[in-house]
Design an enzyme around this catalytic site. Structure first.
Site, PDB file in Angstrom:
ATOM      1  N   CYS A  12       0.853  -1.185   0.000  1.00 13.43           N
ATOM      2  CA  CYS A  12       0.000   0.000   0.000  1.00 13.43           C
ATOM      3  C   CYS A  12       0.894   1.242   0.000  1.00 13.43           C
ATOM      4  O   CYS A  12       2.092   1.185   0.262  1.00 13.43           O
ATOM      5  CB  CYS A  12      -0.930  -0.005   1.208  1.00 13.43           C
ATOM      6  SG  CYS A  12      -0.079   0.234   2.781  1.00 13.43           S
ATOM      7  N   CYS A  97       2.608   6.237   8.098  1.00 12.68           N
ATOM      8  CA  CYS A  97       1.681   6.360   6.979  1.00 12.68           C
ATOM      9  C   CYS A  97       0.853   7.634   7.166  1.00 12.68           C
ATOM     10  O   CYS A  97       0.328   7.867   8.259  1.00 12.68           O
ATOM     11  CB  CYS A  97       0.773   5.135   6.917  1.00 12.68           C
ATOM     12  SG  CYS A  97      -0.599   5.304   5.755  1.00 12.68           S
ATOM     13  N   GLU A 127       0.101  -0.253  15.625  1.00 14.47           N
ATOM     14  CA  GLU A 127      -0.726   0.852  15.128  1.00 14.47           C
ATOM     15  C   GLU A 127      -1.806   1.220  16.145  1.00 14.47           C
ATOM     16  O   GLU A 127      -2.060   2.400  16.385  1.00 14.47           O
ATOM     17  CB  GLU A 127      -1.355   0.470  13.790  1.00 14.47           C
ATOM     18  CG  GLU A 127      -2.033   1.635  13.097  1.00 14.47           C
ATOM     19  CD  GLU A 127      -2.417   1.299  11.669  1.00 14.47           C
ATOM     20  OE1 GLU A 127      -3.441   1.847  11.215  1.00 14.47           O
ATOM     21  OE2 GLU A 127      -1.728   0.506  10.998  1.00 14.47           O
TER      22      GLU A 127
END
Length: 172
Positions: A12, A97, A127
């Site tokens: 991604c 990210c 995360e």
């Protein structure tokens, strides 16, 4: 048999960006460290290790590092970890990210406005830990349907056949 690779095969955007960030730091010729594995991919982490990148698993290890760059993993870290990193005399590069960073900002903003933060995911995933850290580790982290129902004050028996709907979700 014919095998067709999907147009979007690969990492991604946020993961690719994090990996590219580490490679850019390697090219500068200094020692590079990542705070935890940069991504969840053992082959990539090993490839980076072969290029000299070392994974740091705790902030205490930073006390031993006198020079180099620490790259924050794609999953991000808590606000508290950011503040602790700033105390060390070492270059910090944030490879979180951008979508995760956006969640950090939203959680912090809504927490400051008095909202109760709910995160669905594994409590021990980096995360989730990072996101929770942007509301002073006060979020309700839900891993199961039962935990979600408990948070709503609804027992699983209440949602059974003919049970009263306390959730607004309808009966099962």
């Amino acid at each position: 048999m014919e095998v067709t690779v999907a147009k979007s095969a690969g990492f991604c955007f946020g993961v690719k960006r994090a990996i590219d960030t580490v490679y850019q730091e390697i090219e500068k010729g200094e020692q590079v460290f990542t705070l935890g594995p940069i991504i969840h991919n053992e082959q990539v982490v090993q490839e980076l290790a072969d290029k000299g990148v070392r994974v740091i698993h705790s902030l205490e290890k930073l006390a031993d590092i006198k020079e180099g760059t620490v790259v924050i993993r794609s999953h991000g870290v808590s606000e508290k970890v950011i503040r602790q990193l700033e105390k060390y005399d070492i270059k910090i590069v944030d490879a979180t990210c951008p979508f995760v960073s956006k969640i950090h900002r939203i959680v912090q903003e809504k927490y400051r406005e008095g909202y109760r933060i709910v995160i669905i995911g594994s409590r021990t995933h980096p995360e989730v830990e990072g996101i929770n850290g942007w509301c002073e580790d006060s979020a309700a982290v839900l891993e199961t349907v039962d935990e979600a129902l408990n948070l709503l004050g609804v027992g699983t028996g209440d949602l059974g056949r003919g049970g009263r709907d306390h959730s607004g979700l309808g009966t099962l």
